[in-house]
Scaffold this motif. Structure first.
Motif, mmCIF file in Angstrom:
data_model
loop_
_atom_site.group_PDB
_atom_site.id
_atom_site.type_symbol
_atom_site.label_atom_id
_atom_site.label_comp_id
_atom_site.label_asym_id
_atom_site.label_seq_id
_atom_site.Cartn_x
_atom_site.Cartn_y
_atom_site.Cartn_z
ATOM 1 N N TYR A 150 117.941 97.833 162.890
ATOM 2 C CA TYR A 150 118.517 98.141 161.584
ATOM 3 C C TYR A 150 119.393 99.391 161.639
ATOM 4 O O TYR A 150 120.353 99.510 160.894
ATOM 5 C CB TYR A 150 117.413 98.336 160.550
ATOM 6 C CG TYR A 150 116.591 97.089 160.341
ATOM 7 C CD1 TYR A 150 117.092 96.037 159.587
ATOM 8 C CD2 TYR A 150 115.337 96.942 160.909
ATOM 9 C CE1 TYR A 150 116.366 94.875 159.400
ATOM 10 C CE2 TYR A 150 114.597 95.785 160.729
ATOM 11 C CZ TYR A 150 115.110 94.757 159.980
ATOM 12 O OH TYR A 150 114.390 93.605 159.809
ATOM 13 N N GLY B 290 112.580 96.189 163.649
ATOM 14 C CA GLY B 290 111.538 95.381 163.036
ATOM 15 C C GLY B 290 110.238 95.533 163.807
ATOM 16 O O GLY B 290 110.243 95.554 165.036
ATOM 17 N N ASN C 256 109.006 94.390 154.213
ATOM 18 C CA ASN C 256 109.325 94.476 155.631
ATOM 19 C C ASN C 256 108.456 95.544 156.272
ATOM 20 O O ASN C 256 108.091 96.522 155.632
ATOM 21 C CB ASN C 256 110.799 94.820 155.830
ATOM 22 C CG ASN C 256 111.367 94.286 157.120
ATOM 23 O OD1 ASN C 256 110.646 94.087 158.084
ATOM 24 N ND2 ASN C 256 112.665 94.054 157.123
ATOM 25 N N GLU C 257 108.147 95.340 157.540
ATOM 26 C CA GLU C 257 107.422 96.317 158.347
ATOM 27 C C GLU C 257 108.365 96.785 159.440
ATOM 28 O O GLU C 257 109.023 95.976 160.097
ATOM 29 C CB GLU C 257 106.162 95.709 158.962
ATOM 30 C CG GLU C 257 105.140 95.250 157.941
ATOM 31 C CD GLU C 257 104.590 96.389 157.094
ATOM 32 O OE1 GLU C 257 104.347 97.490 157.632
ATOM 33 O OE2 GLU C 257 104.419 96.174 155.869
ATOM 34 N N ILE D 88 118.051 96.485 155.470
ATOM 35 C CA ILE D 88 116.595 96.311 155.494
ATOM 36 C C ILE D 88 116.188 95.762 154.132
ATOM 37 O O ILE D 88 116.513 96.346 153.103
ATOM 38 C CB ILE D 88 115.867 97.645 155.752
ATOM 39 C CG1 ILE D 88 116.303 98.270 157.078
ATOM 40 C CG2 ILE D 88 114.345 97.433 155.732
ATOM 41 C CD1 ILE D 88 115.744 99.662 157.322
ATOM 42 N N GLU D 89 115.481 94.663 154.149
ATOM 43 C CA GLU D 89 115.038 94.032 152.904
ATOM 44 C C GLU D 89 113.551 94.277 152.690
ATOM 45 O O GLU D 89 112.828 94.682 153.602
ATOM 46 C CB GLU D 89 115.353 92.539 152.951
ATOM 47 C CG GLU D 89 116.848 92.275 153.055
ATOM 48 C CD GLU D 89 117.195 90.814 153.252
ATOM 49 O OE1 GLU D 89 116.300 90.025 153.627
ATOM 50 O OE2 GLU D 89 118.357 90.470 153.040
ATOM 51 N N TRP D 90 113.115 94.035 151.477
ATOM 52 C CA TRP D 90 111.709 94.162 151.124
ATOM 53 C C TRP D 90 111.146 92.777 150.889
ATOM 54 O O TRP D 90 111.852 91.937 150.325
ATOM 55 C CB TRP D 90 111.578 95.001 149.847
ATOM 56 C CG TRP D 90 110.158 95.198 149.420
ATOM 57 C CD1 TRP D 90 109.324 96.206 149.804
ATOM 58 C CD2 TRP D 90 109.401 94.374 148.535
ATOM 59 N NE1 TRP D 90 108.106 96.057 149.209
ATOM 60 C CE2 TRP D 90 108.116 94.922 148.417
ATOM 61 C CE3 TRP D 90 109.676 93.202 147.831
ATOM 62 C CZ2 TRP D 90 107.130 94.360 147.653
ATOM 63 C CZ3 TRP D 90 108.682 92.637 147.045
ATOM 64 C CH2 TRP D 90 107.426 93.221 146.959
ATOM 65 N N HIS E 266 118.370 95.987 148.763
ATOM 66 C CA HIS E 266 118.004 96.362 150.126
ATOM 67 C C HIS E 266 117.805 97.869 150.175
ATOM 68 O O HIS E 266 118.123 98.579 149.221
ATOM 69 C CB HIS E 266 119.022 95.870 151.171
ATOM 70 C CG HIS E 266 120.421 96.338 150.949
ATOM 71 N ND1 HIS E 266 120.824 97.640 151.072
ATOM 72 C CD2 HIS E 266 121.532 95.641 150.617
ATOM 73 C CE1 HIS E 266 122.111 97.732 150.837
ATOM 74 N NE2 HIS E 266 122.566 96.527 150.547
#
Length: 188
Positions: free
Chosen positions: A158, A150, A126-127, A122-124, A77
């Motif tokens: 986040y 988000g 992601n926008e 926050i994960e990938w 993350h």
């Protein structure tokens, strides 16, 4: 100690352990029926005062950013330090909209404090949207509130918090008055 136990090293006996007294209140509590509990619950709910979350002030800017693969850490993350980079990018994008970019050859802003509340990872891929807003406007400083949310789900917060910018004289490092374009942009 029993006859089969050996005393601890040094020949001294261990102190006996004390027990906490038992609560008799729990055992003596009267039984209540479901109707009484429901009645009290309804009364308590009716007596509660509604708590409202303060609305976010109008945004200075809302910057869309894509999470980059290189922003991830070993836990897959976004690394906590990258949150500061995201906020810096949003502040710079706001400042370039100001005449003179909010500085001149004599005065410039510096970050005096940063406060981040990490709400969720926050994960990938992601926008994201980074929102900046005025929290406090001083004579030489500006507290910019921020939220990282988000882009498609604005309820996904986040991070939130604030960054304090202080304008200083470049030559002396002493505080300087906020430039007029900065003050105007913050009060518009």
């Amino acid at each position: 100690m029993t006859d089969t136990q050996q005393p601890p090293a040094g020949g001294k006996k261990a102190a006996p352990r004390k027990r906490a007294p038992r609560s008799r209140k729990a055992a003596a509590a009267p039984a209540t029926d479901l109707a009484t509990v429901s009645s009290h619950t309804a009364e308590a709910a009716a007596a509660q005062v509604a708590v409202t979350v303060p609305a976010t002030p109008p945004a200075l800017i809302r910057v869309p950013l894509s999470v980059r693969w290189r922003d991830l850490d070993a836990f897959n993350h976004v690394n906590n330090s990258k949150f500061l980079s995201y906020l810096e990018e949003a502040r710079l994008r706001w400042m370039v909209t100001l005449p003179g970019h909010g500085m001149d050859e004599h005065v410039a802003p510096v970050v005096a404090a940063a406060h981040l509340n990490y709400r969720r990872p926050i994960e990938w891929p992601n926008e994201l949207d980074i929102e900046l807003f005025v929290e406090r406007l001083g004579n030489t400083s500006l507290s910019i509130g921020h939220r990282i949310i988000g882009a498609t789900d604005t309820s996904a917060v986040y991070c939130d918090g604030n960054v304090v910018l202080v304008w200083i004289h470049r030559e002396t490092g002493q505080p300087a008055a906020l430039p007029e374009p900065v003050r105007a942009a913050c009060t518009a």
